[in-house]
Design a protein around this motif. Sequence first.
Motif, PDB file in Angstrom:
ATOM      1  N   ARG D 114     -24.887 -54.121  77.570  1.00 23.22           N
ATOM      2  CA  ARG D 114     -24.473 -53.826  78.959  1.00 23.22           C
ATOM      3  C   ARG D 114     -24.239 -55.123  79.758  1.00 23.22           C
ATOM      4  O   ARG D 114     -24.791 -55.293  80.848  1.00 23.22           O
ATOM      5  N   TYR D 116     -22.046 -57.236  82.032  1.00 27.38           N
ATOM      6  CA  TYR D 116     -20.925 -57.060  82.954  1.00 27.38           C
ATOM      7  C   TYR D 116     -19.850 -58.122  82.747  1.00 27.38           C
ATOM      8  O   TYR D 116     -18.659 -57.821  82.699  1.00 27.38           O
ATOM      9  N   LEU D 119     -18.021 -57.611  79.193  1.00 27.68           N
ATOM     10  CA  LEU D 119     -17.264 -56.356  79.140  1.00 27.68           C
ATOM     11  C   LEU D 119     -15.976 -56.481  79.943  1.00 27.68           C
ATOM     12  O   LEU D 119     -14.924 -55.978  79.536  1.00 27.68           O
ATOM     13  N   MET D 141     -17.057 -48.249  76.794  1.00 30.52           N
ATOM     14  CA  MET D 141     -17.876 -47.068  77.091  1.00 30.52           C
ATOM     15  C   MET D 141     -18.711 -46.608  75.892  1.00 30.52           C
ATOM     16  O   MET D 141     -19.891 -46.310  76.033  1.00 30.52           O
ATOM     17  N   ASN D 142     -18.071 -46.474  74.750  1.00 31.38           N
ATOM     18  CA  ASN D 142     -18.768 -46.013  73.544  1.00 31.38           C
ATOM     19  C   ASN D 142     -17.773 -46.113  72.412  1.00 31.38           C
ATOM     20  O   ASN D 142     -16.907 -45.244  72.251  1.00 31.38           O
TER      21      ASN D 142
ATOM     22  N   SER E 111     -23.275 -43.707  82.152  1.00 33.10           N
ATOM     23  CA  SER E 111     -23.344 -45.000  81.486  1.00 33.10           C
ATOM     24  C   SER E 111     -24.630 -45.087  80.671  1.00 33.10           C
ATOM     25  O   SER E 111     -24.635 -45.563  79.529  1.00 33.10           O
ATOM     26  N   ARG E 114     -23.890 -43.186  77.801  1.00 31.83           N
ATOM     27  CA  ARG E 114     -22.660 -43.642  77.136  1.00 31.83           C
ATOM     28  C   ARG E 114     -21.699 -42.477  76.848  1.00 31.83           C
ATOM     29  O   ARG E 114     -21.221 -42.311  75.725  1.00 31.83           O
ATOM     30  N   LEU E 119     -17.586 -41.010  81.955  1.00 31.28           N
ATOM     31  CA  LEU E 119     -17.330 -42.362  82.446  1.00 31.28           C
ATOM     32  C   LEU E 119     -15.864 -42.511  82.849  1.00 31.28           C
ATOM     33  O   LEU E 119     -15.549 -43.145  83.861  1.00 31.28           O
ATOM     34  N   THR E 120     -14.970 -41.915  82.059  1.00 28.18           N
ATOM     35  CA  THR E 120     -13.549 -42.038  82.353  1.00 28.18           C
ATOM     36  C   THR E 120     -13.182 -41.265  83.617  1.00 28.18           C
ATOM     37  O   THR E 120     -12.580 -41.806  84.555  1.00 28.18           O
ATOM     38  N   GLU E 137     -15.871 -50.143  87.919  1.00 25.94           N
ATOM     39  CA  GLU E 137     -16.175 -50.830  86.664  1.00 25.94           C
ATOM     40  C   GLU E 137     -17.661 -51.153  86.544  1.00 25.94           C
ATOM     41  O   GLU E 137     -18.256 -51.031  85.474  1.00 25.94           O
ATOM     42  N   GLN E 138     -18.245 -51.569  87.641  1.00 27.42           N
ATOM     43  CA  GLN E 138     -19.669 -51.932  87.604  1.00 27.42           C
ATOM     44  C   GLN E 138     -20.549 -50.709  87.325  1.00 27.42           C
ATOM     45  O   GLN E 138     -21.540 -50.816  86.598  1.00 27.42           O
ATOM     46  N   VAL E 140     -19.681 -48.223  85.536  1.00 28.31           N
ATOM     47  CA  VAL E 140     -19.494 -47.933  84.108  1.00 28.31           C
ATOM     48  C   VAL E 140     -20.286 -48.914  83.241  1.00 28.31           C
ATOM     49  O   VAL E 140     -20.921 -48.530  82.256  1.00 28.31           O
ATOM     50  N   MET E 141     -20.243 -50.186  83.615  1.00 29.25           N
ATOM     51  CA  MET E 141     -20.763 -51.237  82.727  1.00 29.25           C
ATOM     52  C   MET E 141     -22.262 -51.487  82.895  1.00 29.25           C
ATOM     53  O   MET E 141     -22.989 -51.564  81.911  1.00 29.25           O
ATOM     54  N   ASN E 142     -22.696 -51.622  84.119  1.00 31.75           N
ATOM     55  CA  ASN E 142     -24.116 -51.873  84.392  1.00 31.75           C
ATOM     56  C   ASN E 142     -24.282 -51.864  85.907  1.00 31.75           C
ATOM     57  O   ASN E 142     -23.964 -52.857  86.568  1.00 31.75           O
TER      58      ASN E 142
ATOM     59  N   ALA F 167     -25.153 -40.349  72.696  1.00 34.00           N
ATOM     60  CA  ALA F 167     -24.027 -41.231  72.362  1.00 34.00           C
ATOM     61  C   ALA F 167     -23.763 -41.299  70.865  1.00 34.00           C
ATOM     62  O   ALA F 167     -22.692 -41.727  70.444  1.00 34.00           O
TER      63      ALA F 167
END
Lengths: 220, 220, 220, 220, 220, 220
Positions: D114, D116, D119, D141-142, E111, E114, E119-120, E137-138, E140-142, F167
């Motif tokens: 994870r 940032y 990614l 995402m996965n 997130s 996952r 997420l999309t 984005e943040q 989604v990522m962390n 996941a």
Amino acid sequence: MKMASKTVKAAAKPAPALRAIRGGKPPAAAATADDAPVIALKLPPGKLSPAMTAYFKKCQDKLGFVPNVLVAYAFDSAKLEAFVAMYNDLMLGESGLSKLEREMIAVAVSSQNRCYYCLTAHGAAVRQYSGNPLLGEQMVMNYRAARLSKRQRAMLDFAVKLTAEPANVEEADRERLRRAGFSERDIWDIGAVAGFFNMSNRIAAATDMRPNVVYHGQAR
Amino acid sequence: MKMASKTVKAAAKPAPALRAIRGGKPPAAAATADDAPVIALKLPPGKLSPAMTAYFKKCQDKLGFVPNVLVAYAFDSAKLEAFVAMYNDLMLGESGLSKLEREMIAVAVSSQNRCYYCLTAHGAAVRQYSGNPLLGEQMVMNYRAARLSKRQRAMLDFAVKLTAEPANVEEADRERLRRAGFSERDIWDIGAVAGFFNMSNRIAAATDMRPNVVYHGQAR
Amino acid sequence: MKMASKTVKAAAKPAPALRAIRGGKPPAAAATADDAPVIALKLPPGKLSPAMTAYFKKCQDKLGFVPNVLVAYAFDSAKLEAFVAMYNDLMLGESGLSKLEREMIAVAVSSQNRCYYCLTAHGAAVRQYSGNPLLGEQMVMNYRAARLSKRQRAMLDFAVKLTAEPANVEEADRERLRRAGFSERDIWDIGAVAGFFNMSNRIAAATDMRPNVVYHGQAR
Amino acid sequence: MKMASKTVKAAAKPAPALRAIRGGKPPAAAATADDAPVIALKLPPGKLSPAMTAYFKKCQDKLGFVPNVLVAYAFDSAKLEAFVAMYNDLMLGESGLSKLEREMIAVAVSSQNRCYYCLTAHGAAVRQYSGNPLLGEQMVMNYRAARLSKRQRAMLDFAVKLTAEPANVEEADRERLRRAGFSERDIWDIGAVAGFFNMSNRIAAATDMRPNVVYHGQAR
Amino acid sequence: MKMASKTVKAAAKPAPALRAIRGGKPPAAAATADDAPVIALKLPPGKLSPAMTAYFKKCQDKLGFVPNVLVAYAFDSAKLEAFVAMYNDLMLGESGLSKLEREMIAVAVSSQNRCYYCLTAHGAAVRQYSGNPLLGEQMVMNYRAARLSKRQRAMLDFAVKLTAEPANVEEADRERLRRAGFSERDIWDIGAVAGFFNMSNRIAAATDMRPNVVYHGQAR
Amino acid sequence: MKMASKTVKAAAKPAPALRAIRGGKPPAAAATADDAPVIALKLPPGKLSPAMTAYFKKCQDKLGFVPNVLVAYAFDSAKLEAFVAMYNDLMLGESGLSKLEREMIAVAVSSQNRCYYCLTAHGAAVRQYSGNPLLGEQMVMNYRAARLSKRQRAMLDFAVKLTAEPANVEEADRERLRRAGFSERDIWDIGAVAGFFNMSNRIAAATDMRPNVVYHGQAR
């Protein structure tokens, strides 16, 4: 690994005879019981020492059954004796922890490890000692859901941390117990009971040990 | 929790006197040793039974020191006796597992739990029994790095799974041991040794038990 | 990935010749060594640049052996050079962290990842730099068992958290380092050394890299 | 830690001037950008070597910005140079893995951790190299959600296992790669790229490194 | 499971016709889309109720497509209706949490799990509602990388703890939300939205649900 | 979140009046019950719709009490209605899974999440539907300890994997269900029930929801 307890009344359903429950084909009568065979290993029965023979008789007389953990260990009288000595000292001997508290630790540890045998046998013990069936259920399901005193919560937090992440237990954890009123010797006992059930949970898992069916209905 | 072993030569550094190592101010001579105090709990020394007094003397004579786990338990002779009885039966008694194999289980389990006491004492035992210092290091660091026979690898995989995720141990795991050549009784012993060190690791963590310094240099 | 160190005496057991240790059948003499082959990938030896040839000679002269990680990288001189440049800058270059502290980070990180290669090579380095064999063992087994200064404990807590759960490292973690006396540049260095061993641990795991046997006996 | 790429068009939003982005008060113009300051450590800017000055200029000319990871490292020209050398060899040098595949590993590893920064920068690279914005998103995402060839799936499974549980990577894992068509050298490269991002993810986490804002909109 | 939103402009790429996207061979035109089939289960299309037929038409008119989660549920009109009722109440109904905040919870939870679908779809919603592509984005990522208010950070910390370790959520966690300014009803809503996405993430995982391709490009 | 069931006899202990159990001081009579207040959030009672008023009356008539989850949701009639609609469709509607099987999933999922409310209410449901108190206990403690058909074991393995690591659920997991005899629609239902309890477990955890005390004694 719950054994003798003074408060248990004669069990409704007597345990299957000893000769039937270790690995070999159980007799027809026992075939429907969940606790036959007691373990998934086929170990030939051993010869019990006089002391252990007397102990089994005492269990049968007082509880109406011999706890399956003892039946499991009975393939080797020396191992049985060592187990019983340690168990009785820890769970029934003198301690700053009440017998109920020791059983609460047993169940909270066994819940962390998801041990079917110990949750069943010692969940019954918590119900019996406390006279509070809900407390037994909460120890089995999630001890954090119980309405506990600060003392008992600290005790279980320590026991469960010791179970889940022993490498992270440090002086700050012991200090938390001292602040909750526990003595040095009490801390030893909490650690020793939690340790003992981390052993027993794994012996039960390694052998698929099955609890006596009678426990399920006790003290509901 | 390594104790007596026939192969150990007299230790260079004798253990501090018993009265010095439990909680109270250690005497000047012991102050620099990492193993004083033996545990972080201040427990007043208990009175040893004659059997335990003799056992301590035997340790001192054969090993040159009394293993600290025994010193730690010495606050209560009954607890000490129960511990010694179970330990000696499991680790030194008759079994289809060699003493080295039992020590390998002890160390692999203790590595999973990251137990400083047991890794030190039983890592030394693996080095001694095997005459292979690398094997001891590999058990401490990551048993998967060792060049093991299929039998020993299966044994350690079982012991470590039982340690890390006891709730997931099932018949398929026992079958893997049987296919690797282990008897029903051997499976009990693997489970019992792994269980025992899951207990000991937690008692050591609960009390910050310190290994005798002498272990570190043994059989390098 | 321990390399040159001024304090190492000539090794008792010289490293196997370079041509013997990468994948192909090792010559009879090397067959019993645990470090042959050095990695589980069969990579044809590359042609070393003059600088790297000189560096290998320097290792052999000063240490008595070429560290296996260098032998492993030697299939490609450019990769080797990049690795050596980064390693030497990080571990031997100027820093607010002592060389011992950087090695302590290396071992604590490698213990979290259970990396046999790095625990062996850098465990030896901690023993050498500190002159304290116990400290090396504690870094390998569980750094929390060591009697550390607040500064060094904060440093290792940060490095191990960064290893185990990098996504949770935040400003509060950096603040803890600042309060323990570390400068901004020191924090970079702690992160960079911890990061470097998270890389090295994985290259060692991916290739089953074997440490030079000589490390095991150093500075005991 | 994505850097130069031939396919990137001039960025809409130029990177803040170098002097503004390291720790000190950023100038008003940069204050709204998420990537100022680049890291949470206040490190005084270092003097870049001629090679690194030229490299920064090349980034600015080709990409329209200097990747923030380079700006972060710029406090010390030697460290920057070592990082750039290793990065360029691994990600842009010769390999049996395509550049896209190496970026896919970078993102799958960074997703496990994870991270940032990585990614964002390397997600953009996957979108650019593949011309497939969905693939970039799936890596973030996965990666298991992507429709991958068996080869690429095996590659990412190895890289992610190496990231999540390096201690469990063994010969069977390498064999799976070989069966998927990878050469010995390819396996090294998969391990080395996965290792490199396990390092970079942690340096980014240790310093709260912020990606250039421009990455977010690239190749959507 | 993002659905109707007033701010979405007509999508560039219309969703494949309903009859094409559930399990059976999709027509040639849809074959290249990542979202066909919508799920990995071959469920015969059900007959939509008039209310649901109208709802699908409304989605098509306002969004330019029917969100795939609705298409997935369309095999059974009663299940679809129950899902839509709960979704619309939670995500679009009255609450002390803004719609953006509810979407932030959706993405932070997804997130942790996952979940590619959520997420999309909900990453796009965060970008739309906030007008800030980086925030999406943040999440989604962390989410820890985002510059959040204390209120929003506390909200997401609670939602993610509830996701990762629900058994450890206790009064202290609720107190933290109260101190951050949340009302009792707000706490319910945070828990309910986090709970809902823990459900949706798992239905998406169980069925390999694919998000409409159009989401990827929205609000970048 | 167990609700109406035809097999439940009139409860011995009637539920506390609705007005007493939400947050405010409970009346003296209810003070000793573990289920007062029902949740740890003080939410003012809402006005129930006629449909929900009738539903509560039906619960009281058939079960002798209103399940606390419904009482908890009663602060908002729309939310209650949406919850009841989804619950009744999933747990009581038509399905290839028997009602017992759906309850088994509920309990195995809730055991993974250690949810006190759902383990209590749905553990009782498993005991009632199966007429087998042991089966209920095994679902609560460790479903792997139950003697299950291959079909039911596959069903629970899928539900628990979906809970613990969504996941990682992929086509191979669905294939395992198909091979165990489940239809496409059955797979949806397993996923949907597992998903639903992942939601309910978290709403219960977020609010400290307490089960009606009466469940504990049912069907023992």
